[in-house]
Design a protein around this motif. Structure first.
Motif, short mmCIF file in Angstrom:
data_model
loop_
_atom_site.label_atom_id
_atom_site.label_comp_id
_atom_site.label_asym_id
_atom_site.label_seq_id
_atom_site.Cartn_x
_atom_site.Cartn_y
_atom_site.Cartn_z
N ILE A 61 1.23 -0.83 -0.35
CA ILE A 61 -0.12 -0.43 0.03
C ILE A 61 0.74 0.84 0.78
O ILE A 61 1.22 1.17 0.85
CB ILE A 61 -1.15 0.30 1.20
N ASN A 62 0.66 1.56 -1.22
CA ASN A 62 1.71 3.14 -1.50
C ASN A 62 0.90 4.54 -0.32
O ASN A 62 -0.01 4.71 -1.63
CB ASN A 62 2.11 3.57 -2.61
N ASN A 63 0.92 4.26 0.40
CA ASN A 63 -0.31 5.84 0.71
C ASN A 63 0.56 7.14 1.63
O ASN A 63 0.40 7.94 1.65
CB ASN A 63 -0.58 5.00 2.56
N ALA A 64 1.61 6.91 1.66
CA ALA A 64 2.93 8.23 2.58
C ALA A 64 2.41 9.13 1.33
O ALA A 64 2.74 9.01 0.66
CB ALA A 64 3.91 7.45 2.63
N GLY A 65 2.75 10.38 1.89
CA GLY A 65 2.54 11.50 1.25
C GLY A 65 2.55 12.90 1.80
O GLY A 65 1.94 12.56 2.72
N ILE A 66 2.89 13.57 1.01
CA ILE A 66 2.78 15.21 1.43
C ILE A 66 2.20 16.50 0.60
O ILE A 66 1.86 15.58 -0.65
CB ILE A 66 4.20 15.91 2.00
N THR A 67 1.88 17.43 1.45
CA THR A 67 0.99 18.43 0.52
C THR A 67 1.65 19.41 0.26
O THR A 67 2.13 19.67 1.74
CB THR A 67 -0.53 18.14 0.60
N ILE A 78 -2.57 4.79 -2.98
CA ILE A 78 -3.32 5.96 -2.09
C ILE A 78 -3.33 7.66 -3.25
O ILE A 78 -2.28 7.42 -2.85
CB ILE A 78 -3.29 5.88 -1.19
N SER A 79 -4.09 8.02 -3.69
CA SER A 79 -4.04 9.06 -4.66
C SER A 79 -4.61 10.47 -4.47
O SER A 79 -4.70 10.33 -2.84
CB SER A 79 -4.07 9.33 -6.04
N SER A 80 -5.25 10.96 -5.01
CA SER A 80 -6.12 11.73 -4.42
C SER A 80 -7.55 12.41 -5.04
O SER A 80 -7.47 12.24 -6.02
CB SER A 80 -6.19 13.79 -3.69
N ALA A 81 -9.29 12.70 -4.76
CA ALA A 81 -10.31 12.96 -5.89
C ALA A 81 -9.73 13.91 -6.56
O ALA A 81 -10.61 14.42 -7.24
CB ALA A 81 -10.94 12.55 -4.82
N ALA A 82 -8.57 14.78 -5.84
CA ALA A 82 -7.80 16.78 -6.12
C ALA A 82 -7.15 16.13 -7.78
O ALA A 82 -7.36 17.45 -8.85
CB ALA A 82 -7.19 16.88 -5.25
N THR A 83 -7.20 14.71 -7.87
CA THR A 83 -6.48 15.02 -9.66
C THR A 83 -7.25 14.39 -10.50
O THR A 83 -7.05 14.61 -11.38
CB THR A 83 -5.60 13.27 -9.81
N HIS A 84 -8.97 15.10 -10.15
CA HIS A 84 -9.78 14.64 -11.27
C HIS A 84 -10.86 16.16 -11.30
O HIS A 84 -11.83 16.08 -11.59
CB HIS A 84 -10.91 14.10 -11.52
N ARG A 87 1.28 -12.39 -14.30
CA ARG A 87 1.98 -13.04 -12.55
C ARG A 87 0.53 -13.13 -11.45
O ARG A 87 0.90 -13.45 -10.24
CB ARG A 87 2.73 -11.97 -12.14
N GLY A 88 -1.10 -12.39 -11.95
CA GLY A 88 -1.79 -12.41 -11.27
C GLY A 88 -2.01 -11.37 -10.02
O GLY A 88 -2.66 -11.06 -8.85
N ILE A 89 -0.97 -10.15 -10.51
CA ILE A 89 -0.43 -9.26 -9.80
C ILE A 89 -2.03 -8.37 -10.01
O ILE A 89 -1.35 -7.59 -11.32
CB ILE A 89 0.48 -8.13 -9.30
N THR A 90 -2.92 -7.44 -8.72
CA THR A 90 -3.65 -6.49 -9.53
C THR A 90 -2.89 -5.37 -8.95
O THR A 90 -2.73 -4.87 -7.42
CB THR A 90 -4.71 -6.57 -8.38
N VAL A 91 -3.42 -4.23 -9.43
CA VAL A 91 -2.89 -2.70 -9.06
C VAL A 91 -3.85 -1.43 -9.71
O VAL A 91 -4.24 -1.80 -10.24
CB VAL A 91 -1.66 -2.46 -10.32
N ASN A 92 -3.84 -1.08 -8.21
CA ASN A 92 -5.52 -0.04 -8.29
C ASN A 92 -4.92 1.41 -7.23
O ASN A 92 -3.73 1.16 -6.81
CB ASN A 92 -6.29 -0.89 -7.87
N THR A 93 -6.21 2.57 -8.22
CA THR A 93 -5.66 3.69 -7.47
C THR A 93 -6.80 3.25 -6.27
O THR A 93 -8.13 3.44 -6.79
CB THR A 93 -5.43 4.71 -8.13
N VAL A 94 -6.98 4.05 -5.09
CA VAL A 94 -8.08 4.71 -4.28
C VAL A 94 -7.69 5.55 -4.11
O VAL A 94 -6.71 6.92 -3.49
CB VAL A 94 -8.18 3.69 -2.76
N ALA A 95 -8.22 6.14 -4.61
CA ALA A 95 -7.98 7.99 -4.47
C ALA A 95 -9.62 9.24 -3.37
O ALA A 95 -11.10 9.15 -3.34
CB ALA A 95 -8.85 9.00 -5.47
#
Length: 258
Positions: A98-104, A148-154, A184-192
């Motif tokens: 889970i790539n969650n770390a971020g700064i604004t 983990i992205s952001s709804a701000a991208t849309h 490889r059966g690896i799924t990749v998704n974004t949650v915003a």
């Protein structure tokens, strides 16, 4: 199947897992049987508190440190992960990242310095890129990556232009990885996430701002970290095996139709 069996036997790494949304994700995955690596950059006490909470509820977790946004950050993170996991009873390797770390950077374009720009991209875009790159040899087939992205991208949000650009780049990483890792059966998704009540958002201490953010949702409330963690948990599990390359807004319908 009980909640403790949903992800039993799996190992996860959650960057920025000591506070806010990251902590909620760690707690949720641990309840479902995952051994969780709680990454932190600066606040060791918060990470230890998250681990203790998980253990008090019968889960398994450990804290690991790496300051993201610096040269060699991904190598430092994975070295710490490998070292600590070697002392656990679980098999080496990773199932959930889970790539969650971020700064604004809460500034409009006129006020963003080159140092600001470089820093927000280093933490929000470069770090996840190389964490994935270095982590893929450790990831078992059938694994899960959630960015983990952001709804701000849309939506247009000029007050956080550099942050929105950095997260939009992360959105593209999801698409590219989903295509490459499918065999490889690896799924990749974004949650915003949208407007979410966490202790790291100082603006929410102002009642007028809090009310404005809440009214942006069709449910007229702020999101809770657990709202985001629930979506991440689904994507991390077997029930989401046919979902990949997707951008999923967990925003409570913020700014729909306006």
């Amino acid at each position: 199947m009980t909640s403790h069996e949903l992800h039993a036997g799996r190992t996860a790494l959650v960057t920025g897992g000591s506070r806010g949304i990251g902590r909620a994700i760690c707690r949720r995955l641990a309840v479902e049987g995952v051994l969780v690596a709680v990454h932190y950059g600066h606040d060791r006490a918060a990470a230890d508190h998250t681990v203790k909470e998980i253990e008090n509820h019968g889960g398994r977790a450990f804290a690991l440190h790496a300051e993201l946004g610096l040269p060699g950050d991904a190598d430092q993170l994975w070295a710490a992960f490998d070292h600590i996991l070697d002392g656990q009873t679980s098999e080496p390797g990773l199932d959930i990242l889970i790539n969650n770390a971020g700064i604004t950077i809460p500034r409009g374009i006129a006020d963003v310095t080159e140092a600001d720009y470089d820093r927000v991209f280093a933490v929000n875009t470069k770090a996840p890129f190389f964490i994935v790159q270095r982590g893929l040899p450790r990831m078992r087939d059938g694994g899960r990556i959630v960015n983990i992205s952001s709804a701000a991208t849309h939506i247009a949000y000029p007050q956080i232009v550099a942050y929105g650009m950095a997260k939009a780049a992360l959105d593209y990483l999801t698409l590219s990885l989903a295509q490459e890792l499918g065999p490889r059966g690896i799924t990749v998704n974004t949650v915003a996430p949208g407007y979410t009540a966490t202790e790291i958002n100082p603006k929410l201490a102002v009642p007028e701002v809090r009310q404005k953010y809440a009214q942006a949702s069709v449910f007229h409330r702020l999101g809770a970290p657990s709202d985001i963690a629930d979506v991440v948990s689904f994507l991390a599990g077997d029930q989401a095996r046919w979902v990949t390359g997707q951008w999923i807004a967990a925003s409570g319908g913020a700014h729909l139709g306006r």
